[in-house]
Design an enzyme around this catalytic site. Structure first.
Site, PDB file in Angstrom:
ATOM      1  N   HIS A   1      22.043  22.867  -0.586  1.00 23.59           N
ATOM      2  CA  HIS A   1      22.415  23.566  -1.706  1.00 23.59           C
ATOM      3  C   HIS A   1      23.571  24.028  -1.876  1.00 23.59           C
ATOM      4  O   HIS A   1      24.360  24.669  -0.635  1.00 23.59           O
ATOM      5  CB  HIS A   1      21.539  24.592  -2.145  1.00 23.59           C
ATOM      6  CG  HIS A   1      19.956  24.080  -2.252  1.00 23.59           C
ATOM      7  ND1 HIS A   1      19.212  24.138  -3.578  1.00 23.59           N
ATOM      8  CD2 HIS A   1      18.849  23.656  -1.506  1.00 23.59           C
ATOM      9  CE1 HIS A   1      18.300  23.760  -3.387  1.00 23.59           C
ATOM     10  NE2 HIS A   1      17.865  23.429  -2.208  1.00 23.59           N
TER      11      HIS A   1
ATOM     12  N   ASN B   1      13.663  24.758  -8.106  1.00 24.65           N
ATOM     13  CA  ASN B   1      13.268  23.402  -8.093  1.00 24.65           C
ATOM     14  C   ASN B   1      12.805  23.077  -9.314  1.00 24.65           C
ATOM     15  O   ASN B   1      11.955  21.931  -9.225  1.00 24.65           O
ATOM     16  CB  ASN B   1      12.068  23.635  -6.984  1.00 24.65           C
ATOM     17  CG  ASN B   1      12.451  23.323  -5.531  1.00 24.65           C
ATOM     18  OD1 ASN B   1      13.191  22.558  -5.355  1.00 24.65           O
ATOM     19  ND2 ASN B   1      12.089  24.108  -4.680  1.00 24.65           N
TER      20      ASN B   1
ATOM     21  N   ASP C   1      16.207  29.433  -6.178  1.00 27.08           N
ATOM     22  CA  ASP C   1      16.151  28.065  -6.172  1.00 27.08           C
ATOM     23  C   ASP C   1      14.717  27.681  -7.159  1.00 27.08           C
ATOM     24  O   ASP C   1      13.582  28.057  -6.489  1.00 27.08           O
ATOM     25  CB  ASP C   1      15.866  27.414  -4.928  1.00 27.08           C
ATOM     26  CG  ASP C   1      15.426  26.051  -4.737  1.00 27.08           C
ATOM     27  OD1 ASP C   1      15.249  25.472  -5.887  1.00 27.08           O
ATOM     28  OD2 ASP C   1      15.417  25.457  -3.589  1.00 27.08           O
TER      29      ASP C   1
ATOM     30  N   TYR D   1      12.178  31.498  -4.821  1.00 25.49           N
ATOM     31  CA  TYR D   1      12.276  30.329  -4.039  1.00 25.49           C
ATOM     32  C   TYR D   1      10.869  29.886  -4.913  1.00 25.49           C
ATOM     33  O   TYR D   1       9.855  29.773  -4.100  1.00 25.49           O
ATOM     34  CB  TYR D   1      12.071  30.239  -2.726  1.00 25.49           C
ATOM     35  CG  TYR D   1      12.151  28.875  -2.141  1.00 25.49           C
ATOM     36  CD1 TYR D   1      12.632  28.037  -2.488  1.00 25.49           C
ATOM     37  CD2 TYR D   1      11.187  28.690  -1.193  1.00 25.49           C
ATOM     38  CE1 TYR D   1      12.738  26.784  -2.158  1.00 25.49           C
ATOM     39  CE2 TYR D   1      10.917  27.309  -0.472  1.00 25.49           C
ATOM     40  CZ  TYR D   1      11.816  26.463  -1.078  1.00 25.49           C
ATOM     41  OH  TYR D   1      11.815  25.178  -0.639  1.00 25.49           O
TER      42      TYR D   1
END
Lengths: 261, 261
Positions: A254, A155, A153, A111
């Site tokens: 998501h 980002n 994820d 993450y």
DNA sequence: GCTCGAGGCG
DNA sequence: CGCCTCGAGC
């Protein structure tokens, strides 16, 4: 073998949605981000009853990662410091990394920090974190000869086709040149974006802002990825985003992404 | 005619439960307490679609009362000051009183202050509020010759048979002698507890603490009441507590009480 | 236990 | 917009 990644934005709030999805999608491995719960409060039972082994690394309110696997994982660790040493322990206060081995493949669930706004202190943290991730993966590659699947994820939308409306987003978090370059450097040591093996179009996204009806207008970003080492990349037979759970009531922002090889 | 009272502990959270209950319980009037919403955010539509006229007096986060009626009410007002004058306006900052007339009966819907703990500042407020309630009802009786039904959450169990385990509760909020006496004084001007016309047993409660499994152990309190003037009291043919909605998922901590005459 | 803000975060 | 924490209220 199917390996999925899904930022669930609170596993306690999304428990039923994830249980239902796992019941209908028989993935071998599910990598979760933003579980937002300390380990002792993680709702293990419902997932164990589905036959999964759980490996979790959580904290209060923020972040938190987990791997569910139909068969037990080996060599499980969380954070950077088991690989890079205690010098980087400060970066492990935020629970963003968990890894384990299944079928002689190392799965790394990430993450990546959001970074808030370009130039902010959180943005600097994101860049420092990505640099450390590069060292972490390089060290893993030195230590082991296994194929690696990193997913989660990130980002970051690496290319303009990964954003619904890329014009004017040069200074936007998740698409700024500096963070894109930082991720590219990480990947340069031998990882390829497997979604793009099967699909080169724009319009395929994995995250839509809750605000401003992002999903119904498909104003999304593809920021949830699987990056694979060469042999594994060649073996991949599919990689797709499942939009269905994003359509449900009280969804995560998501959608899950499923890799098959 | 059926007049029900129900402390719903947030009408927005309980909307579906109340809609379902009204669909299956054709009451003419429903008096609600603890709606916990300002008037402009009250979820009117679902109840109007069931054929009710809504009269509401709410505030942010706390308190709030409403009357739903199958036929329009007349002479509707909220708070003490329409009857007692602006001197008592300070007491109307908390939305705890709403009244209207149906079929030449005045219905007064009340949410009596809880009082927190015996002797506390909030307890003094509760006693002062009850004194004012007495003046309010006496003034109504002077002004009008109608029969009156006062109902709502009184936050007082008048007798020991109204509590699951009365021993040692002499200094407990909702059963202390001083507040009981304060309520008795209000009722002395001509109101009778209609539930006790039909049922003299203990073990019948309308509120159970969310904590310590109060409901499943029937550790409750009868604090939601209908008090009627003499003629109306004689006409009453039933008064019962409906336990069903308290058994549902995410219930209010109170059950509805239905008067029939 | 279960409501409701308010404030942080994204 | 929808998570989270926290404190207050009951």
């Amino acid at each position: 073998m199917k390996i999925a990644t899904w930022n669930v934005n609170s596993i306690r709030t999304r428990q039923q949605i994830v249980v239902d999805w796992l019941s209908q999608n028989s993935v071998d491995v599910l990598c979760l981000q933003e579980t937002k719960v300390i380990d002792q409060d993680f709702p293990r039972l419902a997932f164990e009853q589905l036959g999964y082994h759980l490996y979790i690394s959580g904290q209060k309110a923020y972040n938190g990662v987990a791997i569910f696997s139909r068969t037990p994982l080996t060599e499980v660790s969380s954070g950077f410091s088991p690989i890079l040493g205690d010098i980087v322990a400060e970066f492990d206060l935020q629970k963003r990394v968990i890894t384990g081995v299944i079928a002689d493949i190392r799965v790394v669930n990430l993450y990546v920090p959001n970074g808030s706004a370009v130039g902010s202190e959180k943005y600097q943290y994101k860049l420092a974190w990505l640099k450390l991730l590069g060292e972490y993966l390089a060290t893993l590659q030195d230590k082991e000869t296994r194929e690696i699947c990193i997913c989660g994820d990130f980002n970051i939308a690496l290319e303009d086709r990964d954003i619904y409306n890329p014009k004017g987003k040069e200074n936007h978090i998740m698409s700024s040149p500096t963070e894109r370059e930082a991720l590219r450097e990480v990947l340069a040591i031998g990882f390829q974006d497997v979604f793009r093996k099967f699909n080169s179009e724009t319009g395929h996204y994995s995250w839509w802002d809750y605000r401003a009806a992002g999903f119904v207008r498909n104003r999304g970003w593809r920021i949830d990825h699987h990056y694979l080492t060469q042999k594994l990349y060649k073996q991949a037979i599919n990689c797709k985003i499942d939009l269905e759970p994003r359509k449900l009531d009280k969804p995560s922002d998501h959608a899950p992404v499923i890799l098959e090889f």
